[in-house]
Write a protein that holds these residues in place. Sequence first.
Motif, PDB file in Angstrom:
ATOM      1  N   SER B 113       0.844  -1.193   0.017  1.00 53.28           N
ATOM      2  CA  SER B 113      -0.040   0.140   0.019  1.00 53.28           C
ATOM      3  C   SER B 113       0.742   1.157  -0.089  1.00 53.28           C
ATOM      4  CB  SER B 113      -0.992  -0.012   1.323  1.00 53.28           C
ATOM      5  OG  SER B 113      -1.613   1.389   1.237  1.00 53.28           O
ATOM      6  N   GLU B 114       0.450   2.093  -1.030  1.00 52.50           N
ATOM      7  CA  GLU B 114       0.950   3.589  -0.672  1.00 52.50           C
ATOM      8  C   GLU B 114       0.480   4.411   0.018  1.00 52.50           C
ATOM      9  OE1 GLU B 114      -0.080   5.926  -4.280  1.00 52.50           O
ATOM     10  OE2 GLU B 114      -1.524   4.548  -4.777  1.00 52.50           O
ATOM     11  N   HIS B 115      -0.613   3.923   1.018  1.00 55.46           N
ATOM     12  CA  HIS B 115      -1.189   4.787   1.968  1.00 55.46           C
ATOM     13  C   HIS B 115      -0.737   4.066   3.422  1.00 55.46           C
ATOM     14  CE1 HIS B 115      -2.985   6.651  -1.494  1.00 55.46           C
ATOM     15  NE2 HIS B 115      -3.565   5.624  -1.796  1.00 55.46           N
ATOM     16  N   PHE B 116       0.442   3.603   3.528  1.00 55.04           N
ATOM     17  CA  PHE B 116       0.717   3.099   4.677  1.00 55.04           C
ATOM     18  C   PHE B 116       2.190   3.803   4.933  1.00 55.04           C
ATOM     19  CE2 PHE B 116       3.016   0.453   7.908  1.00 55.04           C
ATOM     20  CZ  PHE B 116       1.946   0.252   8.983  1.00 55.04           C
ATOM     21  N   SER B 117       2.341   4.699   5.911  1.00 59.16           N
ATOM     22  CA  SER B 117       3.310   5.543   5.930  1.00 59.16           C
ATOM     23  C   SER B 117       4.219   5.127   7.382  1.00 59.16           C
ATOM     24  CB  SER B 117       3.061   6.992   6.146  1.00 59.16           C
ATOM     25  OG  SER B 117       2.003   7.149   7.023  1.00 59.16           O
ATOM     26  N   GLY B 118       4.014   4.119   8.158  1.00 64.71           N
ATOM     27  CA  GLY B 118       4.396   3.659   9.272  1.00 64.71           C
ATOM     28  C   GLY B 118       5.677   3.139   9.104  1.00 64.71           C
ATOM     29  N   ASP B 119       6.456   2.946   9.994  1.00 61.03           N
ATOM     30  CA  ASP B 119       7.943   2.610  10.385  1.00 61.03           C
ATOM     31  C   ASP B 119       7.692   1.113  10.618  1.00 61.03           C
ATOM     32  OD1 ASP B 119       7.273   2.502  12.890  1.00 61.03           O
ATOM     33  OD2 ASP B 119       8.392   3.871  13.474  1.00 61.03           O
ATOM     34  N   LEU B 120       8.704   0.538  10.716  1.00 62.71           N
ATOM     35  CA  LEU B 120       9.075  -0.806  10.905  1.00 62.71           C
ATOM     36  C   LEU B 120       8.014  -1.481  12.179  1.00 62.71           C
ATOM     37  CD1 LEU B 120       9.968  -3.496   9.935  1.00 62.71           C
ATOM     38  CD2 LEU B 120      11.878  -3.424  11.222  1.00 62.71           C
ATOM     39  N   ILE B 121       8.376  -0.798  13.266  1.00 64.23           N
ATOM     40  CA  ILE B 121       7.573  -1.176  14.450  1.00 64.23           C
ATOM     41  C   ILE B 121       5.996  -0.906  14.195  1.00 64.23           C
ATOM     42  CG2 ILE B 121       7.945   0.997  15.541  1.00 64.23           C
ATOM     43  CD1 ILE B 121       7.980  -2.596  17.233  1.00 64.23           C
ATOM     44  N   ALA B 122       5.763  -0.118  13.516  1.00 65.42           N
ATOM     45  CA  ALA B 122       4.145   0.254  13.366  1.00 65.42           C
ATOM     46  C   ALA B 122       3.576  -0.803  12.269  1.00 65.42           C
ATOM     47  CB  ALA B 122       3.913   1.500  12.576  1.00 65.42           C
ATOM     48  N   ARG B 123       4.474  -1.082  11.506  1.00 69.02           N
ATOM     49  CA  ARG B 123       4.017  -2.094  10.577  1.00 69.02           C
ATOM     50  C   ARG B 123       4.050  -3.773  11.324  1.00 69.02           C
ATOM     51  NH1 ARG B 123       4.885  -6.716   8.544  1.00 69.02           N
ATOM     52  NH2 ARG B 123       4.493  -7.261   6.616  1.00 69.02           N
ATOM     53  N   LYS B 124       4.942  -4.013  12.282  1.00 64.62           N
ATOM     54  CA  LYS B 124       4.900  -5.031  13.042  1.00 64.62           C
ATOM     55  C   LYS B 124       3.395  -5.020  14.014  1.00 64.62           C
ATOM     56  CE  LYS B 124       9.678  -6.091  13.232  1.00 64.62           C
ATOM     57  NZ  LYS B 124      10.927  -6.168  14.319  1.00 64.62           N
ATOM     58  N   LEU B 125       3.340  -3.945  14.334  1.00 59.40           N
ATOM     59  CA  LEU B 125       2.184  -3.915  15.252  1.00 59.40           C
ATOM     60  C   LEU B 125       0.824  -4.111  14.754  1.00 59.40           C
ATOM     61  CD1 LEU B 125       0.710  -3.087  18.128  1.00 59.40           C
ATOM     62  CD2 LEU B 125       0.807  -0.699  17.448  1.00 59.40           C
ATOM     63  N   GLN B 126       0.696  -3.437  13.524  1.00 61.22           N
ATOM     64  CA  GLN B 126      -0.470  -3.801  12.648  1.00 61.22           C
ATOM     65  C   GLN B 126      -0.505  -5.095  12.311  1.00 61.22           C
ATOM     66  OE1 GLN B 126      -3.298  -1.968  12.424  1.00 61.22           O
ATOM     67  NE2 GLN B 126      -4.138  -3.349  10.913  1.00 61.22           N
ATOM     68  N   ALA B 127       0.658  -5.820  11.756  1.00 64.01           N
ATOM     69  CA  ALA B 127       0.562  -7.344  11.478  1.00 64.01           C
ATOM     70  C   ALA B 127       0.322  -8.069  12.610  1.00 64.01           C
ATOM     71  CB  ALA B 127       2.073  -7.519  10.980  1.00 64.01           C
ATOM     72  N   ALA B 128       0.618  -7.690  13.783  1.00 66.27           N
ATOM     73  CA  ALA B 128       0.022  -8.550  15.045  1.00 66.27           C
ATOM     74  C   ALA B 128      -1.539  -8.286  15.285  1.00 66.27           C
ATOM     75  CB  ALA B 128       0.925  -8.048  16.367  1.00 66.27           C
ATOM     76  N   VAL B 129      -1.920  -7.203  15.043  1.00 64.01           N
ATOM     77  CA  VAL B 129      -3.466  -6.782  15.196  1.00 64.01           C
ATOM     78  C   VAL B 129      -4.227  -7.738  14.292  1.00 64.01           C
ATOM     79  CG1 VAL B 129      -4.827  -5.303  15.124  1.00 64.01           C
ATOM     80  CG2 VAL B 129      -2.869  -4.531  16.313  1.00 64.01           C
ATOM     81  N   MET B 130      -3.590  -7.870  13.143  1.00 64.80           N
ATOM     82  CA  MET B 130      -4.361  -8.480  11.861  1.00 64.80           C
ATOM     83  C   MET B 130      -4.210  -9.946  12.473  1.00 64.80           C
ATOM     84  SD  MET B 130      -5.168  -6.289   9.915  1.00 64.80           S
ATOM     85  CE  MET B 130      -6.021  -7.416   8.887  1.00 64.80           C
ATOM     86  N   ARG B 131      -3.385 -10.537  13.271  1.00 67.81           N
ATOM     87  CA  ARG B 131      -3.567 -11.876  13.634  1.00 67.81           C
ATOM     88  C   ARG B 131      -4.521 -12.207  14.571  1.00 67.81           C
ATOM     89  NH1 ARG B 131      -0.191 -14.922  11.073  1.00 67.81           N
ATOM     90  NH2 ARG B 131       1.195 -13.912   9.680  1.00 67.81           N
ATOM     91  N   LEU B 132      -4.975 -11.284  15.143  1.00 68.08           N
ATOM     92  CA  LEU B 132      -6.301 -11.714  16.377  1.00 68.08           C
ATOM     93  C   LEU B 132      -7.420 -11.978  15.484  1.00 68.08           C
ATOM     94  CD1 LEU B 132      -5.793  -8.261  18.344  1.00 68.08           C
ATOM     95  CD2 LEU B 132      -5.112 -10.698  18.928  1.00 68.08           C
ATOM     96  N   PRO B 133      -8.277 -12.741  16.209  1.00 62.69           N
ATOM     97  CA  PRO B 133      -9.563 -13.085  15.544  1.00 62.69           C
ATOM     98  C   PRO B 133     -10.442 -11.887  15.387  1.00 62.69           C
ATOM     99  CG  PRO B 133      -9.161 -14.379  17.184  1.00 62.69           C
ATOM    100  CD  PRO B 133      -8.086 -13.370  17.499  1.00 62.69           C
ATOM    101  N   ASP B 134     -11.173 -11.696  14.528  1.00 58.87           N
ATOM    102  CA  ASP B 134     -12.101 -10.427  14.094  1.00 58.87           C
ATOM    103  C   ASP B 134     -12.454  -9.631  15.359  1.00 58.87           C
ATOM    104  OD1 ASP B 134     -11.263 -11.246  11.435  1.00 58.87           O
ATOM    105  OD2 ASP B 134     -13.299 -11.967  10.920  1.00 58.87           O
ATOM    106  N   LYS B 135     -13.358 -10.246  16.084  1.00 59.09           N
ATOM    107  CA  LYS B 135     -14.313  -9.685  17.202  1.00 59.09           C
ATOM    108  C   LYS B 135     -13.134  -9.332  17.995  1.00 59.09           C
ATOM    109  CE  LYS B 135     -18.299 -12.143  16.509  1.00 59.09           C
ATOM    110  NZ  LYS B 135     -19.588 -13.015  17.170  1.00 59.09           N
ATOM    111  N   GLN B 136     -11.984 -10.068  18.285  1.00 60.63           N
ATOM    112  CA  GLN B 136     -11.150  -9.632  19.261  1.00 60.63           C
ATOM    113  C   GLN B 136     -10.164  -8.509  18.693  1.00 60.63           C
ATOM    114  OE1 GLN B 136      -8.052 -12.642  20.705  1.00 60.63           O
ATOM    115  NE2 GLN B 136      -8.594 -12.170  22.589  1.00 60.63           N
ATOM    116  N   ARG B 137     -10.034  -8.273  17.567  1.00 61.32           N
ATOM    117  CA  ARG B 137      -9.178  -7.345  16.793  1.00 61.32           C
ATOM    118  C   ARG B 137      -9.988  -5.994  17.159  1.00 61.32           C
ATOM    119  NH1 ARG B 137      -8.229  -9.467  12.389  1.00 61.32           N
ATOM    120  NH2 ARG B 137      -9.393  -8.602  10.868  1.00 61.32           N
TER     121      ARG B 137
END
Lengths: 152, 185
Positions: B113-137
């Motif tokens: 995505s060209e609309h993601f401007s986060g650094d590495l840690i922000a990317r890691k955090l979002q990737a981790a959030v994506m691994r949660l089940p939908d409702k828990q996310r």
Amino acid sequence: MRPLAEKDPLDEAPKLGSLHGAPTPFSVPDGFFDRFPHRVQSMAIQRQAAQRPVARLLPWGPKLALAAAAVLVAFLGGRFILSEGAQAPIPTDTYALESDGVMLGWDDPEVLAMVAEIPALAPRVGEGVDDDALATYLEEEDLPLEMIIEEL
Amino acid sequence: MSDLTDAELLALFRDEGTRHRAFNLLVNQYQRRLYAFIRRMVTDHDEAEDVLQNTFIKAWNGLDSFRGDAQLFSWLYRIAHNECLNHLRKLRRGLFVSNDAVIERLTASLDSSEHFSGDLIARKLQAAVMRLPDKQRAVFTMKYFDGLKYEEMSGITGTSVGALKSSYHIAVKKIEAMLAIDQTK
């Protein structure tokens, strides 16, 4: 000791805690939020307009169908009851003479002409009948007494 | 222009002459906050835009029957929350793939995505959030990123406060563990 639900879980998550409140990494195309309200509004109006004819029928459709069905049932039921309960009225010019498969009425000129040809009836056709003449006729015809009484 | 109160917005919306202006104001007032929540849930901008659009279209259709027993924002948030869950459910059904495959796809869209401007840690955090089940996310996003109170979240999700607290605690532990694993790699 506080129950689990009362603790702030971030106290025990130092990495996650350190990132809390960081600016969002997500961005949008230039002018996205300027254009979006107009776009979503026109889409909402379009979709509503497309749904309107159906939506207009939906609340009334079942009621209309039910009303139409009730009227139809009442009409057919009424017709059935009337046809079962009452005989059709007999017309005054009841068909009584059949000639070559053609039904003719009493007042038909053809019937009157045929009756006039019968000698016994000829003098009486078209004449007024008084009581004496009728009594004589009935006696000559040797009709049963009940019928004579009825005729008189 | 300063934000209007719920009552003012609703009064404008219920007047046929000002309905369109009221809706425009409403979208302007809440679009950024709702977009942020939806984007966290689905990651991709285009998908987030679709979900946001559906959210406001449903709001347009339902505002006449909005009783006002909740805040307008909570009501909108609730629609957005349901739309996100529906969207993710459809995504899985449409792709005929496992939950992991969908997570991989959504996470991969972070890199492309060209609309993601986060650094590495922000990317890691979002990737981790994506691994949660939908409702828990959804619960984690509402609490951690949007700072909602549990009572508000309960109104939005229809889940008890106790269950939400437990869900958030578990989500925090999972993400902390995932971040720790990433750090050791």
